[in-house]
Design a protein around this motif. Structure first.
Motif, PDB file in Angstrom:
ATOM      1  N   LEU A   1       0.828  -1.200   0.000  1.00 36.35           N
ATOM      2  CA  LEU A   1       0.000   0.000   0.000  1.00 36.35           C
ATOM      3  C   LEU A   1       0.866   1.255   0.000  1.00 36.35           C
ATOM      4  CD1 LEU A   1      -3.035   0.777   0.164  1.00 36.35           C
ATOM      5  CD2 LEU A   1      -2.696   1.073   2.615  1.00 36.35           C
ATOM      6  N   MET A   2       1.912   1.249   0.789  1.00 32.17           N
ATOM      7  CA  MET A   2       2.833   2.384   0.849  1.00 32.17           C
ATOM      8  C   MET A   2       3.446   2.651  -0.523  1.00 32.17           C
ATOM      9  SD  MET A   2       6.357   2.672   3.054  1.00 32.17           S
ATOM     10  CE  MET A   2       7.079   1.324   2.082  1.00 32.17           C
TER      11      MET A   2
ATOM     12  N   ARG B   1       0.762   3.837  -3.268  1.00 30.85           N
ATOM     13  CA  ARG B   1       0.220   5.186  -3.097  1.00 30.85           C
ATOM     14  C   ARG B   1       1.302   6.258  -3.154  1.00 30.85           C
ATOM     15  NH1 ARG B   1      -4.935   4.678   1.106  1.00 30.85           N
ATOM     16  NH2 ARG B   1      -6.017   3.095  -0.143  1.00 30.85           N
TER      17      ARG B   1
ATOM     18  N   THR C   1       0.287  10.145   2.803  1.00 27.98           N
ATOM     19  CA  THR C   1       0.837   9.508   4.007  1.00 27.98           C
ATOM     20  C   THR C   1      -0.198   9.303   5.110  1.00 27.98           C
ATOM     21  OG1 THR C   1       3.071  10.315   3.536  1.00 27.98           O
ATOM     22  CG2 THR C   1       2.593   9.703   5.809  1.00 27.98           C
TER      23      THR C   1
ATOM     24  N   LEU D   1      -1.907   5.869   5.194  1.00 30.68           N
ATOM     25  CA  LEU D   1      -1.099   4.655   5.275  1.00 30.68           C
ATOM     26  C   LEU D   1      -1.070   4.114   6.701  1.00 30.68           C
ATOM     27  CD1 LEU D   1       1.932   5.771   3.071  1.00 30.68           C
ATOM     28  CD2 LEU D   1      -0.040   4.386   2.376  1.00 30.68           C
TER      29      LEU D   1
ATOM     30  N   THR E   1      -6.827   5.976  -2.647  1.00 33.01           N
ATOM     31  CA  THR E   1      -6.364   6.984  -1.699  1.00 33.01           C
ATOM     32  C   THR E   1      -7.435   8.054  -1.514  1.00 33.01           C
ATOM     33  OG1 THR E   1      -4.141   6.613  -2.567  1.00 33.01           O
ATOM     34  CG2 THR E   1      -4.446   8.510  -1.118  1.00 33.01           C
TER      35      THR E   1
END
Length: 493
Positions: free
Chosen positions: A289-290, A293, A336, A339, A385
């Protein structure tokens, strides 16, 4: 000039690494579907580093469409060079992990026979988002895909990724062999879980008993892959030729950074990729995911806005202060917070490293290349996101601008009136919709938002999203990209 090959390896200049193992002892333990630049610059490099100690894991590389990779690499005995380049210079090595290269359409039955080899224990994939024959908004199999329809009736001669995987598994089951592990290495959310669902859904079209066997017996570990590997250019070939003193028909030029996070769910023996720098974990999802995105979302934003600003590469786009600043602000302030916390992992340092990687002058990563297949990339790179932000009632100004930039991009012409070459599975439909709507935000945005395969049904019904996208698109069309980026950055700081 002579060709790179096993016979010419000893003529390489000092300082260029080459295989430190006897290639004649390497067996094919992995079949990789999608032999593009990324696999050869990433997974094959990790594998090459462990073959001296464990030669069971050589790779049969399979091209699912074009013979180009086979034609380039087979005369070289599968050897090719990888140059890791940045502003400080180049680190070059020759990779010998490929035991052979096959072209699936030329002999699909022969490929299935090779998948049934008991020595093959892993089938891995890098076929891009469009290679999975799925709806990116829902993750569901597109049963109406022509290749899927063909393969469901002709599984001995498959055309699709899913057809090859299931055809090989069926053959192994018929022969009483254990299944291979299926290892997805593409930028899909929970890629192993997603591929498992697609494989089972396709198998149900063929044989429900086979689908049940796959569901119970086959493992699909998820992975997170991270390395920027641009398409090879003629300039790259010339530079590598001069450095090697040999002709390499398809070299790889990439960045020094490389990361591979793998779910440790193989059910038995597996390559010791951790010895060559990979990381085995229980849960890949937070890392994936980090990366999706922050890296991929930022890449797509840079690609669409950068292309519209006349920037041919990511590095050129990052040289535009307002665009670089807007992307940095988006990563920090809008991405951020969506996340999960990764214990011991410094996300701020990761963002800083990403920005440095984007600025790498040695990588000619073309904005047009990243902009390809946007209809498949947007859902996981940007839209999910946005959904998370809206669920928390948080602003989406920069993310909405990235979506609007995609809409402006698919409209067909740039700001000078020159045509934009749209490469996308939905290219024909996108172009027809854009032509019908014309360059009017109030018509273009709603028309494109009607594509539920991209936006689902929730986002087009959310006025916060539609208003933000419409506002950004109207500014892009009226004021131009450069001014819009400047104004958006000032307004959101």
């Amino acid at each position: 000039m002579d060709r790179l090959s096993l016979a010419t390896l000893d003529r390489l200049p000092a300082g260029i690494l080459r295989p430190d193992y006897d290639r004649t002892t390497v067996a094919t333990g992995i079949v990789h579907l999608g032999l593009g630049a990324f696999h050869r610059g990433h997974q094959a490099v990790y594998t090459d580093a462990l073959l001296k100690d464990d030669p069971r894991w050589g790779i049969l590389g399979v091209s699912l469409r074009s013979p180009d990779a086979r034609d380039a690499l087979r005369p070289q005995g599968g050897l090719y060079s990888v140059s890791a380049s940045d502003g400080a210079g180049h680190r070059r090595r020759v990779i010998g992990a490929l035991t052979d290269v096959a072209v699936a359409p030329e002999n699909p039955a022969g490929l299935l026979a090779r998948l049934a080899d008991p020595a093959v224990r892993i089938v891995s994939t890098t076929v891009t988002e469009k290679g999975y024959s799925h709806d990116p908004a829902t993750g569901a199999l597109r049963a109406d895909d022509p290749d899927i329809r063909h393969d469901s009736l002709n599984l001995t001669h498959p055309r699709s990724t899913l057809g090859v995987i299931v055809g090989g598994l069926r053959l192994r089951r018929q022969q009483g062999l254990p299944p291979y592990v299926v290892l997805a290495c593409d930028n899909l959310p929970t890629n192993g879980h997603t591929l498992r669902g697609l494989v089972i859904a396709f198998a149900e079209l063929v044989d429900r008993d086979l689908a049940t066997w796959i569901a119970g017996e086959v493992r699909f570990p998820s992975t997170m892959v991270d390395r920027i590997v641009p398409a090879t250019t003629e300039t790259d070939r010339n530079e590598v030729r001069a450095a090697l003193g040999l002709d390499d028909a398809w070299p790889i030029v990439t960045e020094p950074f490389s990361q591979w996070v793998i779910e440790d769910d193989f059910g038995g023996d597996r390559p010791a990729w951790d010895r060559s720098g990979a990381q085995f974990v229980r849960d890949v999802a937070p890392f994936e995911l980090m990366k999706l995105r922050l890296l991929n979302g930022a890449h797509s934003t840079l690609a669409y806005l950068g292309y519209l600003m006349g920037c041919p590469t990511v590095a050129a786009a990052m040289a535009k202060p307002d665009l670089a600043g807007l992307v940095e602000d988006m990563m920090r302030d809008e991405v951020t917070p969506t996340l999960p916390t990764l214990g011991g992992f410094d996300i701020a340092a990761y963002r800083t490293a990403l920005l440095a990687r984007f600025r790498n002058p040695a990588l000619k990563h073309r904005t047009m290349q990243i902009a390809m297949d946007g209809s498949l990339k947007l859902p996981q790179r940007l839209l999910d996101t946005i959904r998370d932000r809206l669920a928390r009632d948080q602003p989406i100004t920069r993310l909405a601008l990235a979506v609007a930039a995609w809409m402006r991009y698919v409209s067909g012409t740039d700001e000078l009136g020159a045509p934009i070459e749209l490469r996308d599975p939905l290219a024909g439909r996108l172009r027809a919709l854009a032509d019908d709507a014309g360059p009017v935000a109030g018509r273009l945005a709603p028309t494109l938002l009607s594509l539920t395969s991209i936006f689902g049904s929730d986002l087009p019904a959310d006025a916060r999203f539609t208003t933000a996208v419409m506002t950004a698109l109207e500014s892009l069309l009226r004021n131009g990209t450069r001014t819009t980026v400047e104004q958006t950055r000032r307004a959101t700081r």
